[in-house]
Design a protein around this motif. Structure first.
Motif, short mmCIF file in Angstrom:
data_model
loop_
_atom_site.label_atom_id
_atom_site.label_comp_id
_atom_site.label_asym_id
_atom_site.label_seq_id
_atom_site.Cartn_x
_atom_site.Cartn_y
_atom_site.Cartn_z
N GLY A 67 0.83 -1.19 0.00
CA GLY A 67 0.00 0.00 0.00
C GLY A 67 0.87 1.24 0.00
N HIS A 68 0.23 2.41 0.03
CA HIS A 68 0.96 3.68 -0.10
C HIS A 68 0.88 4.48 1.19
CE1 HIS A 68 2.75 7.13 -2.03
NE2 HIS A 68 1.75 7.89 -1.59
N ASN A 69 2.06 4.85 1.71
CA ASN A 69 2.18 5.74 2.86
C ASN A 69 3.51 6.47 2.72
OD1 ASN A 69 2.71 6.90 5.43
ND2 ASN A 69 1.39 5.39 6.43
N ASP B 222 -1.48 -3.49 -2.37
CA ASP B 222 -1.99 -4.28 -1.24
C ASP B 222 -2.88 -5.41 -1.75
OD1 ASP B 222 -2.45 -5.15 1.28
OD2 ASP B 222 -3.77 -3.51 1.87
N ARG C 232 1.50 -3.57 6.25
CA ARG C 232 0.54 -2.84 5.43
C ARG C 232 0.67 -1.35 5.73
NH1 ARG C 232 -3.62 -7.34 5.55
NH2 ARG C 232 -4.03 -7.75 3.34
N ALA C 233 0.57 -0.54 4.69
CA ALA C 233 0.72 0.90 4.87
C ALA C 233 -0.39 1.49 5.75
CB ALA C 233 0.72 1.59 3.50
N ASP C 234 -1.56 0.86 5.74
CA ASP C 234 -2.68 1.38 6.53
C ASP C 234 -2.86 0.63 7.85
OD1 ASP C 234 -3.53 -1.05 5.62
OD2 ASP C 234 -5.41 -0.34 4.71
N GLY D 39 -1.49 1.27 10.69
CA GLY D 39 -1.35 2.10 11.88
C GLY D 39 0.01 2.03 12.54
N THR E 293 -4.13 -0.20 18.92
CA THR E 293 -5.37 -0.26 18.14
C THR E 293 -6.51 -0.62 19.07
OG1 THR E 293 -6.53 -1.34 16.32
CG2 THR E 293 -4.93 -2.67 17.52
#
Length: 309
Positions: free
Chosen positions: A12-14, A33, A56-58, A60, A158
């Motif tokens: 993913g993108h971050n 992703d 994963r970029a999302d 957290g 989380t």
């Protein structure tokens, strides 16, 4: 610490996370992703890095979380490391069920932050799973391959407590338990059948000693079948034979005593009788069966390098 030997596989993108990790000296390879299995295979085939981190970029996670897992990996590359976020203190029922089936003590079972050596990446990249369950399957596959998985508590947290979907997302969670159940059913037929036969053979004894004799003889035959099936077909154990046999005998004796005392004690309260005692044994041994699954997996057939912490 020098992170130049580490490659981060970011799904993913971050942009901020990517830039911070690059500043630390890490190589960052960004993937869509999706198609996670193929991405890991490509990474293991094309990258020359010694160590890999996935996330994963999302998810957290912060750069400090990735560095903390990397530090543990660089200090001891013989393990796979799981980045564990802080979750609500009380475990949910799905988490407890998941822990029972998997033997994994980590609370954050939906994490995507893992650290591993190239050797382990090549092993784990052979996972065949849908993207939604891919990261959840990593510790399950590692355990099956006798790879030690250790949790690293990171700074991120989380509030999302895993729900029932974690029990429905992957069939790998149930593979060992299903095989254990099939093996137990085969041995159980031997146990229950011979228990009833031995009760008839020793019908002249008092109930207390008749049940004890029938339980001992049937349990011996059942235990032999159970050991052979579980060692070879269920847990695929390479643990030293002598130690495994001794531990299995201790467990078998404990089960025998528990079964005898509970069947005799409860049966006496209900008035006894062969049919009543046999039905009671079915219920009692079901409870013993569930306890035995975790004891055999985590103690009897345990290998020193195959534990999950």
């Amino acid at each position: 610490m020098n992170y130049e030997t580490c490659t981060v596989l970011l799904f993913g993108h971050n942009e901020n996370l990517e830039q911070e990790l690059r500043r630390s000296g890490m190589i960052v390879d960004v993937f869509a992703d999706s198609g996670l299995c193929g991405s890991l295979k490509d990474a293991s085939a094309n990258s020359k890095a010694e160590f890999f981190l996935t996330l994963r970029a999302d998810g957290g996670f912060m750069p400090a979380d990735v560095l903390k897992v990397a530090d543990a990996l660089l200090a001891d590359p013989s393990k796979v490391y799981l980045g564990e976020r802080t979750l609500p203190e009380k475990k949910s029922l799905p988490q407890n069920v998941y822990g029972f089936l998997s033997g994994l003590e980590a609370k954050d079972i939906t994490t995507s932050l893992y650290g591993m050596s190239r050797e382990f990446l090549e092993t784990i990249s052979c996972i065949k799973a849908k993207d939604g369950a891919f990261f959840q399957n990593i510790p399950l596959v590692a355990r099956a391959k006798n790879i030690l998985v250790e949790s690293v508590l990171v700074e991120s947290s989380t509030n999302e407590t895993p729900g029932w979907n974690i029990l429905l997302s992957t069939g790998k969670l149930y593979q060992v338990f299903i095989k254990f159940s099939i093996a137990a059913f085969i041995a159980y037929l031997v146990d229950i059948g011979t228990f009833y036969v031995f009760q008839k053979l020793f019908s002249g004894m008092d109930d207390e000693f008749k049940i004890l004799t029938a339980t001992v003889l049937s349990r011996i035959l059942c235990s032999i079948a159970t050991y052979l099936l579980n060692r070879g077909a269920v847990f695929n154990s390479n643990a030293k034979s002598t130690g495994a046999v001794v531990r299995f005998v201790i467990l078998a004796v404990g089960q025998l005593v528990a079964s005898w005392l509970l069947v005799w004690g409860i049966g006496s309260l209900l008035g006894g009788g062969d049919a009543v005692n046999t039905m009671l044994k079915v219920v009692v041994d079901l409870v013993i069966f569930l306890a035995s699954f975790t004891i055999q997996r985590d103690w009897v057939f345990k290998e020193s390098k195959g534990l999950l912490k």
